[in-house]
Scaffold this active site. Structure first.
Site, PDB file in Angstrom:
ATOM      1  N   HIS A  16      -1.649  -6.068 -12.615  1.00  0.00           N
ATOM      2  CA  HIS A  16      -0.699  -6.592 -11.629  1.00  0.00           C
ATOM      3  C   HIS A  16      -0.948  -5.992 -10.254  1.00  0.00           C
ATOM      4  CE1 HIS A  16       0.775  -2.813 -13.219  1.00  0.00           C
ATOM      5  NE2 HIS A  16       1.333  -2.620 -12.035  1.00  0.00           N
TER       6      HIS A  16
ATOM      7  N   HIS B  40      -3.395  -3.770  -4.141  1.00  0.00           N
ATOM      8  CA  HIS B  40      -4.413  -3.378  -5.113  1.00  0.00           C
ATOM      9  C   HIS B  40      -3.981  -3.701  -6.540  1.00  0.00           C
ATOM     10  CE1 HIS B  40      -1.614   0.018  -5.450  1.00  0.00           C
ATOM     11  NE2 HIS B  40      -2.145   0.241  -6.643  1.00  0.00           N
TER      12      HIS B  40
END
Lengths: 170, 170
Positions: free
Chosen positions: A34, A115
């Protein structure tokens, strides 16, 4: 309860991230790969409904947008986290800011660096080995983000999705 | 890709189910505790958008409803699965039927028995021991179902939520 707000990338990118996470990320089995928009924060069960109203309203204000990753990066020396680094995106930054401005809870400790974590809690030696072998890799993952998810954490540390918010859907 | 449609019960019931799943369910780390509405089926990535339109339309036709579980049960001799058994509910049965009638894919192999699995792939001896000690337990879990989720499976066997469908939300 503990809540979090994330973007799940495409299945393809999740599978790719998991091929590393399996070895390098102790959270591998607790949550799919995620991109975090809001790290875990506390809210009561009563507040969760109110949160969904706010997030629904926010999701309507944004149109689907592109994200792009071409390399690995690391948060060392802050911590030994290795991740897919995403290129700066004004829309993504705005979405993250609006969500964090409108939902109470601790302000993020760090500046927003979009990220997807693929390794964490690595020893200095492990980090050096793994990042050393990955950092020269180049790739080109580009995809459309058209939704984000509100999650809550179970007692065993794993996360369940409470609700999906589609961007631009009225 | 492989898809599935499930209801996640409340955090409380998921935590309770996980206290057993941790020991007795090899799928413990692949998906949170769930009540299956449509078992895994195949669809292409192109078809998933069309599916969400159908599921959205179905979710609008149903109002939130109650589910209630008061005991454990087992699918033995068909298979050694132990589960929270849910009492018959016309709305839940109708929801399951409408979803399965409107989405292509294999028809369910078995009659619909609303349940949350807490143990599976047990040997006959394990099943006998575990079910023997659980079957006399009585409890009263009653809660409101106001949403269901469309999930897809990653290559490692774990499941990610694609979208949430709220019942009765226009």
């Amino acid at each position: 309860m503990k809540l979090g707000i994330v973007i799940f990338p495409s299945k393809k990118l999740q599978d790719e991230a998991n091929s590393y996470r399996k070895r390098y990320d102790p959270n591998y089995s607790l949550i799919p790969p995620h991109l975090t928009l809001k790290p875990s924060f506390h809210a009561s069960e009563d507040q969760i409904e109110q949160l969904t109203v706010i997030l629904d309203e926010i999701s309507n204000r944004f149109e689907p947008f592109q994200i792009k990753s071409t390399k690995f990066s690391s948060f060392k020396p802050v911590n030994n986290v290795i991740y897919f680094k995403f290129e700066a995106s004004e829309v993504l930054e705005e979405l993250q800011k609006v969500i964090n401005d409108n939902i109470s809870g601790d302000m993020p400790e760090y500046a927003f660096v979009p990220h997807i974590t693929i390794g964490q809690e690595l020893s200095n030696d492990e980090h050096s080995d793994v990042y050393g072998s990955l950092r020269m890799n180049q790739f080109n993952y580009e995809e459309t983000v058209d939704r984000f998810h509100l999650l809550y954490q179970l007692e065993n540390g794993s996360w369940t999705v409470y609700e999906t918010f589609r961007l631009g859907k009225e």
